[in-house]
Design a protein around this motif. Structure first.
Motif, PDB file in Angstrom:
ATOM      1  N   LYS A   3       0.885  -1.158   0.000  1.00 40.02           N
ATOM      2  CA  LYS A   3       0.000   0.000   0.000  1.00 40.02           C
ATOM      3  C   LYS A   3       0.923   1.208   0.000  1.00 40.02           C
ATOM      4  CE  LYS A   3      -3.811   2.301   2.414  1.00 40.02           C
ATOM      5  NZ  LYS A   3      -4.710   2.298   3.600  1.00 40.02           N
ATOM      6  N   LYS A   4       0.874   2.003  -1.056  1.00 38.06           N
ATOM      7  CA  LYS A   4       1.911   2.989  -1.325  1.00 38.06           C
ATOM      8  C   LYS A   4       1.484   4.431  -1.030  1.00 38.06           C
ATOM      9  CE  LYS A   4       1.802   0.595  -5.018  1.00 38.06           C
ATOM     10  NZ  LYS A   4       1.912   0.041  -6.392  1.00 38.06           N
ATOM     11  N   ALA A   5       2.419   5.180  -0.454  1.00 34.77           N
ATOM     12  CA  ALA A   5       2.190   6.594  -0.157  1.00 34.77           C
ATOM     13  C   ALA A   5       3.382   7.417  -0.623  1.00 34.77           C
ATOM     14  CB  ALA A   5       1.973   6.807   1.342  1.00 34.77           C
ATOM     15  N   VAL A   6       3.082   8.618  -1.093  1.00 37.63           N
ATOM     16  CA  VAL A   6       4.118   9.575  -1.482  1.00 37.63           C
ATOM     17  C   VAL A   6       3.947  10.804  -0.591  1.00 37.63           C
ATOM     18  CG1 VAL A   6       5.100  10.979  -3.333  1.00 37.63           C
ATOM     19  CG2 VAL A   6       4.053   8.766  -3.869  1.00 37.63           C
ATOM     20  N   LEU A   7       4.926  11.047   0.269  1.00 37.70           N
ATOM     21  CA  LEU A   7       4.909  12.211   1.144  1.00 37.70           C
ATOM     22  C   LEU A   7       5.790  13.293   0.526  1.00 37.70           C
ATOM     23  CD1 LEU A   7       5.316  10.481   4.623  1.00 37.70           C
ATOM     24  CD2 LEU A   7       3.230  11.473   3.686  1.00 37.70           C
ATOM     25  N   ILE A   8       5.186  14.426   0.197  1.00 36.93           N
ATOM     26  CA  ILE A   8       5.939  15.515  -0.434  1.00 36.93           C
ATOM     27  C   ILE A   8       6.042  16.671   0.552  1.00 36.93           C
ATOM     28  CG2 ILE A   8       6.140  17.045  -2.418  1.00 36.93           C
ATOM     29  CD1 ILE A   8       4.224  15.219  -3.905  1.00 36.93           C
ATOM     30  N   PHE A   9       7.247  16.948   1.004  1.00 38.42           N
ATOM     31  CA  PHE A   9       7.470  18.005   1.974  1.00 38.42           C
ATOM     32  C   PHE A   9       7.733  19.323   1.244  1.00 38.42           C
ATOM     33  CE2 PHE A   9       8.565  14.073   4.064  1.00 38.42           C
ATOM     34  CZ  PHE A   9       7.841  14.194   5.245  1.00 38.42           C
ATOM     35  N   ASP A  64       7.435  11.107  12.479  1.00 34.28           N
ATOM     36  CA  ASP A  64       6.058  10.991  12.950  1.00 34.28           C
ATOM     37  C   ASP A  64       5.082  10.701  11.809  1.00 34.28           C
ATOM     38  OD1 ASP A  64       6.915  11.491  15.507  1.00 34.28           O
ATOM     39  OD2 ASP A  64       6.387  13.623  15.481  1.00 34.28           O
ATOM     40  N   LEU A  65       5.306  11.352  10.660  1.00 32.47           N
ATOM     41  CA  LEU A  65       4.396  11.138   9.539  1.00 32.47           C
ATOM     42  C   LEU A  65       4.495   9.725   8.993  1.00 32.47           C
ATOM     43  CD1 LEU A  65       4.536  14.521   7.607  1.00 32.47           C
ATOM     44  CD2 LEU A  65       2.513  13.408   8.564  1.00 32.47           C
ATOM     45  N   VAL A  66       5.694   9.185   8.928  1.00 33.80           N
ATOM     46  CA  VAL A  66       5.839   7.808   8.473  1.00 33.80           C
ATOM     47  C   VAL A  66       5.145   6.866   9.449  1.00 33.80           C
ATOM     48  CG1 VAL A  66       7.480   5.925   8.170  1.00 33.80           C
ATOM     49  CG2 VAL A  66       7.902   8.125   7.094  1.00 33.80           C
ATOM     50  N   GLN A  67       5.285   7.156  10.717  1.00 34.70           N
ATOM     51  CA  GLN A  67       4.630   6.329  11.722  1.00 34.70           C
ATOM     52  C   GLN A  67       3.112   6.388  11.558  1.00 34.70           C
ATOM     53  OE1 GLN A  67       5.485   7.406  15.806  1.00 34.70           O
ATOM     54  NE2 GLN A  67       5.282   5.275  16.459  1.00 34.70           N
ATOM     55  N   GLU A  68       2.588   7.585  11.302  1.00 33.43           N
ATOM     56  CA  GLU A  68       1.153   7.739  11.095  1.00 33.43           C
ATOM     57  C   GLU A  68       0.678   6.942   9.883  1.00 33.43           C
ATOM     58  OE1 GLU A  68       0.048  11.832  10.831  1.00 33.43           O
ATOM     59  OE2 GLU A  68       1.080  12.382  12.702  1.00 33.43           O
ATOM     60  N   LYS A  69       1.416   7.065   8.782  1.00 36.33           N
ATOM     61  CA  LYS A  69       1.006   6.367   7.567  1.00 36.33           C
ATOM     62  C   LYS A  69       1.137   4.853   7.710  1.00 36.33           C
ATOM     63  CE  LYS A  69      -0.371   9.968   5.651  1.00 36.33           C
ATOM     64  NZ  LYS A  69      -1.850  10.145   5.620  1.00 36.33           N
ATOM     65  N   ALA A  70       2.162   4.408   8.435  1.00 39.41           N
ATOM     66  CA  ALA A  70       2.302   2.977   8.670  1.00 39.41           C
ATOM     67  C   ALA A  70       1.116   2.456   9.477  1.00 39.41           C
ATOM     68  CB  ALA A  70       3.609   2.683   9.395  1.00 39.41           C
ATOM     69  N   ALA A  71       0.669   3.248  10.455  1.00 37.33           N
ATOM     70  CA  ALA A  71      -0.485   2.854  11.258  1.00 37.33           C
ATOM     71  C   ALA A  71      -1.754   2.784  10.409  1.00 37.33           C
ATOM     72  CB  ALA A  71      -0.669   3.839  12.411  1.00 37.33           C
ATOM     73  N   GLU A  72      -1.781   3.542   9.324  1.00 36.87           N
ATOM     74  CA  GLU A  72      -2.934   3.522   8.419  1.00 36.87           C
ATOM     75  C   GLU A  72      -2.834   2.401   7.389  1.00 36.87           C
ATOM     76  OE1 GLU A  72      -3.112   7.402   6.699  1.00 36.87           O
ATOM     77  OE2 GLU A  72      -3.320   8.421   8.656  1.00 36.87           O
ATOM     78  N   GLY A  73      -1.759   1.611   7.467  1.00 35.17           N
ATOM     79  CA  GLY A  73      -1.621   0.467   6.578  1.00 35.17           C
ATOM     80  C   GLY A  73      -0.680   0.645   5.410  1.00 35.17           C
ATOM     81  N   TYR A  74      -0.061   1.808   5.283  1.00 34.07           N
ATOM     82  CA  TYR A  74       0.889   2.020   4.188  1.00 34.07           C
ATOM     83  C   TYR A  74       2.206   1.319   4.526  1.00 34.07           C
ATOM     84  CZ  TYR A  74      -2.385   5.534   2.556  1.00 34.07           C
ATOM     85  OH  TYR A  74      -3.514   6.173   2.115  1.00 34.07           O
ATOM     86  N   ASN A  75       2.715   0.540   3.581  1.00 39.83           N
ATOM     87  CA  ASN A  75       3.956  -0.193   3.850  1.00 39.83           C
ATOM     88  C   ASN A  75       5.035   0.034   2.788  1.00 39.83           C
ATOM     89  OD1 ASN A  75       2.758  -1.619   1.800  1.00 39.83           O
ATOM     90  ND2 ASN A  75       2.549  -3.537   2.946  1.00 39.83           N
ATOM     91  N   LEU A  76       4.795   0.988   1.896  1.00 35.77           N
ATOM     92  CA  LEU A  76       5.847   1.447   0.981  1.00 35.77           C
ATOM     93  C   LEU A  76       5.695   2.962   0.876  1.00 35.77           C
ATOM     94  CD1 LEU A  76       8.158   0.819  -0.927  1.00 35.77           C
ATOM     95  CD2 LEU A  76       6.506   0.573  -2.774  1.00 35.77           C
ATOM     96  N   ILE A  77       6.663   3.676   1.420  1.00 34.34           N
ATOM     97  CA  ILE A  77       6.533   5.125   1.545  1.00 34.34           C
ATOM     98  C   ILE A  77       7.699   5.813   0.838  1.00 34.34           C
ATOM     99  CG2 ILE A  77       6.388   7.059   3.170  1.00 34.34           C
ATOM    100  CD1 ILE A  77       5.297   5.030   5.230  1.00 34.34           C
ATOM    101  N   VAL A  78       7.359   6.677  -0.088  1.00 32.07           N
ATOM    102  CA  VAL A  78       8.354   7.430  -0.853  1.00 32.07           C
ATOM    103  C   VAL A  78       8.266   8.889  -0.426  1.00 32.07           C
ATOM    104  CG1 VAL A  78       9.038   8.186  -3.158  1.00 32.07           C
ATOM    105  CG2 VAL A  78       8.209   5.856  -2.807  1.00 32.07           C
ATOM    106  N   THR A  79       9.404   9.549  -0.376  1.00 37.81           N
ATOM    107  CA  THR A  79       9.408  10.956   0.003  1.00 37.81           C
ATOM    108  C   THR A  79       9.832  11.832  -1.163  1.00 37.81           C
ATOM    109  OG1 THR A  79      11.696  10.908   0.774  1.00 37.81           O
ATOM    110  CG2 THR A  79       9.999  10.363   2.384  1.00 37.81           C
TER     111      THR A  79
END
Length: 305
Positions: A57-63, A155-170
């Motif tokens: 489950k993939k997320a892209v966090l753009i700072f 903290d944001l990665v931790q939040e997204k992991a708790a929501e089920g995201y397990n592949l996170i790109v920044t």
């Protein structure tokens, strides 16, 4: 906190990686014919400690954040563009949104230091400050702000992991980011700014020379400690940071940026087993919070981000 987190980063699982290599070598195709894609799959197996990683489950966090150094005339556009593009991410109309839709990833823009107040649905407000200070005249941020930016990424990665995201790109966005990135990289690698500074979004020859001169004077005046990544990053802008930076605009706390700190914080998050993220930024923070040499590379995995 950061030192403790760094100490929990485990190395890649060599057994899982070897099993993954054997699996791909056994498939009816020329050996290693998928090139770097196979290398990435093997690395993913090592990060997840599983030769057959689970569906992602993939997320892209753009700072997103602004760099005070823009005041020195090192860019072609104003800081207003940072805010506009940040809102475009939230509206789903930027190029990263189109690419993410193709691969099934969700995009989460984060305001970690945009120079103006944003009231846009879909933008996560984690603002550390309204942009960094101009590192041509002093540190871009205080050390506590640099640490806050890193922890924000964690903290944001931790939040997204708790929501089920397990592949996170920044990712990161902010006008002036290549100036801060060049400054940071030159300090960490001990290279003259002219060797690591480019045209950004298309500066003229004269503009490029001015950019190099601004960075050279600022680094010479601030003299950030290349063995203390947080000190170097304070030279950068507010965006993080932290990423995948790249990732980036560092001369540390002296020359830093919020965007890069955030991203680095995310990538280094070790408390979330099996949550892989971008690996490329990791070397910049090997040794963060420890004055034992910046830029130290290691085959550590993001066994959490």
């Amino acid at each position: 906190m950061l030192t403790k987190l760094l100490e929990t980063i485990r190395p890649l699982d060599e057994n899982a990686m070897e099993s993954a290599r054997l699996h791909w070598d056994a498939i009816a195709k020329p050996l290693h014919s998928l090139g770097r894609l196979e290398d990435m799959i093997v690395q993913l197996a090592g990060i997840c400690e599983n030769p057959v990683p689970a569906p992602r489950k993939k997320a892209v966090l753009i700072f997103c954040a602004d760099n005070g150094i823009v005041a020195e005339g090192v860019t072609q556009t104003t800081q207003d563009v940072t805010a506009a593009v940040t809102q475009n991410f939230a509206k789903g109309i930027a190029s990263v949104n189109a690419l993410s839709r193709i691969c099934g990833a969700e995009v989460f823009p984060v305001d970690i230091g945009v120079a103006q107040a944003l009231d846009c649905p879909g933008v996560l407000n984690r603002k550390v400050a309204f942009g960094t200070q101009n590192f041509a005249h002093g540190p871009a941020m205080r050390r506590d702000e640099a640490e806050q930016a890193v922890c924000t990424g964690i903290d944001l990665v931790q939040e997204k992991a708790a929501e089920g995201y397990n592949l996170i790109v920044t990712g990161e966005m902010g006008i002036g980011n290549t100036t801060t990135s060049s400054a940071v990289f030159s300090v960490l690698q001990g290279l003259p700014p002219e060797q690591v500074t480019g045209r950004g979004a298309g500066l003229s020859d004269a503009g490029l020379q001015h950019k190099i001169q601004v960075i050279s004077r600022a680094v010479a005046a601030l003299q950030p400690d290349p063995g203390d990544v947080l000190d170097v990053r304070r030279v950068r802008r507010l965006r993080h940071d932290g990423r995948i930076s790249g990732r980036s605009d560092l001369p540390g706390a002296s020359a830093g940026g919020w965007i890069h700190f955030r991203s680095c914080g995310k990538l280094r998050r070790p408390a979330l087993p099996g949550v892989p993220g971008l690996y490329l930024r990791l070397p910049l923070f090997q040794g963060a919070s420890r004055k034992n040499g910046a830029g130290r590379t290691a085959s550590a995995c993001l066994s959490g981000l």
